[in-house]
Design an enzyme around this catalytic site. Structure first.
Site: not given
Ligand code: PLP
Length: 302
Positions: A67-68
């Site tokens: 989910f960076s």
């Protein structure tokens, strides 16, 4: 230059809390729709310096989790600049499932190639970096979270004449680049507080390597661990948006602001203090968080 200095000042908004402390938020999230907040500044010198060198085969490689915000931002830079990008993504198990992840779908749409790396290999990123640099000698390899010396220099741009006016400067902490830049370049009389989104005892050492200043303190703000989202976090973010019209995300800025509110309540800040929190963006993460929350039949972030 792909990443420009903004034409207008980034707004600092007061959060009207009716307390003896004055609270403000600097809206770095507004700087760019896809490369938002601290990501813009951490990439600023990394990318501009690399491209100014006119590499023969420009290629940007970086690392991040599923989910960076950093992966999303680097993919957007690649798309804007028309440069190939490669994301080394933590977690081999995501290989067949990346289409279920909005951040990775966004990265792919921006043309980023994704390579899924098992967690053990990912832990030894230095080895991987060495290997990749020998395979792609022309490539720019940006470390996880974009944190390096160039990133620290870039964070300086978040400080200006207006930010000098505050007694406390607050930021969320993940890999430590942002707080290092704030600590390095703020005024002598200012105190810096880092709100750790991750329970990582080595963070202080990392920050001490990136800045010579010792004007910062670190406070655990992980609410049970990195990426964990409690119902109280969702409630806080939703109330904050309704009361002040400002969106926060659940991993970094939501937890930081919740902690700051708690500290004001407990009298941590002396009377008449002026506290400035940096909104470091990352709002793209809300969609992915909501997908997970939905599966758990929990309230969503509005
Ligand atoms: C929205 C947001 N805020 C804060 C941080 C923490 O920044 P740093 O990794 O420089 O400590 C991150 C991670 O980059 C982030 O995505």
């Amino acid at each position: 230059m792909i990443l420009h200095l903004p034409a207008q000042k980034i707004p600092i908004q007061e959060i009207p809390i009716d307390k003896k402390v004055k609270l403000f938020i600097k809206r770095e999230d507004l700087i760019h729709p896809e490369i938002s907040g601290n990501k813009y500044w951490k990439l600023f010198f990394n990318i501009n310096t690399y491209l100014a060198g006119n590499p023969e085969k420009p290629y940007i490689i970086t690392f991040g989790g599923a989910f960076s915000n950093h992966i999303a931002a680097v993919s957007a830079v690649g798309n804007l600049a028309g440069i190939s990008t490669l994301g080394m993504i933590r977690g081999e198990e995501l290989k067949g499932k990346w289409r279920e992840n909005p951040t990775l779908v966004f990265a792919r749409r921006n043309g980023m190639n994704l390579q899924f790396v098992n967690r053990e290999e990912y832990r030894h990123k230095e080895k991987l970096t060495e290997f990749l640099q020998s395979e792609f000698p022309d490539a720019l390899i940006v470390p996880e979270g974009g944190t390096n010396k160039e990133a620290v220099e870039g964070i300086k741009m978040m400080l200006n004449d207006e930010t000098k006016d505050f007694d406390y400067l607050c930021t969320a902490v993940g890999t430590g680049g942002t707080i290092s830049g704030i600590s390095e370049f703020c005024e002598e009389n200012q105190k810096v507080i880092g709100f750790k989104a991750v329970m990582d005892n080595s963070l202080e050492e990392t920050i001490n390597k990136l800045t010579s200043k010792r004007n910062f303190s670190l406070i655990d703000s992980s609410f049970g661990g990195y990426g964990k989202i409690k119902d109280e976090n969702i409630r806080f973010i939703n109330d904050f948006k309704m009361n002040y019209g400002i969106p926060l995300e659940p991993i970094y800025t939501g937890k930081m602001m919740q902690k700051v509110f708690g500290m004001i309540e407990e009298g941590y800040f002396p009377e008449n203090s002026k506290v400035l929190c940096f909104h470091t963006g990352g709002l793209q993460g809300i969609e992915g968080a909501n997908l997970l929350l939905e599966k758990q039949n929990r309230n969503l972030i509005i």
